[in-house]
Design a protein around this motif. Structure first.
Motif, PDB file in Angstrom:
ATOM      1  N   THR A  50     -86.090 -32.739  70.837  1.00  0.00           N
ATOM      2  CA  THR A  50     -86.566 -32.020  72.021  1.00  0.00           C
ATOM      3  C   THR A  50     -86.477 -32.904  73.251  1.00  0.00           C
ATOM      4  N   ARG A  54     -84.024 -32.400  76.508  1.00  0.00           N
ATOM      5  CA  ARG A  54     -84.566 -32.349  77.878  1.00  0.00           C
ATOM      6  C   ARG A  54     -83.885 -33.374  78.770  1.00  0.00           C
ATOM      7  N   THR A  57     -80.410 -32.238  79.508  1.00  0.00           N
ATOM      8  CA  THR A  57     -80.428 -31.139  80.476  1.00  0.00           C
ATOM      9  C   THR A  57     -80.630 -31.666  81.885  1.00  0.00           C
ATOM     10  N   ASP A  58     -81.595 -32.563  82.055  1.00  0.00           N
ATOM     11  CA  ASP A  58     -81.854 -33.135  83.381  1.00  0.00           C
ATOM     12  C   ASP A  58     -80.611 -33.835  83.922  1.00  0.00           C
TER      13      ASP A  58
END
Length: 112
Positions: A50, A54, A57-58
């Protein structure tokens, strides 16, 4: 005597590794999580993934913003409008404008 200020350390995300094509062909297979029987180990590994997703994605959003700013650069003879960028990236035009500005800030080295 006051205690030294402790800085909260964020856990470092696990690296994302591409799965072999045979594994991704199985819809139940997801980064080998289905093979972990111990719930504590499953929670640890799922949390690592997870955090990694994240972080990925950032970082990808930052690259999108830089690309949008470069494509909208008025010095380019083939510059794109916010509407053109929005259509390519499947964004709204307003979001494309915000991403262009964010990308310009990143290119100038300003914090987001």
């Amino acid at each position: 005597m006051a205690e030294p200020e402790q800085r909260e350390r964020k856990p470092r995300p696990a690296p994302l590794l591409f799965e072999p094509s045979e594994a991704t062909a199985d819809p139940e297979h997801f980064f080998d999580l289905e093979s972990i029987d111990d719930p504590a180990a499953l929670l640890t590994r799922a949390t690592e993934l997870t955090l990694a997703f994240r972080a990925a994605t950032d970082r990808a959003v930052e690259f999108q913003a830089v690309a949008a700013a470069q494509l909208a650069d008025p010095r380019r003879f083939d510059r794109l409008t916010a509407a053109d960028i929005a259509a390519r990236a499947h964004w709204t035009e307003d979001y494309a404008k915000k991403m262009v500005e964010f990308g310009r800030d990143l290119l100038r080295g300003q914090p987001s």
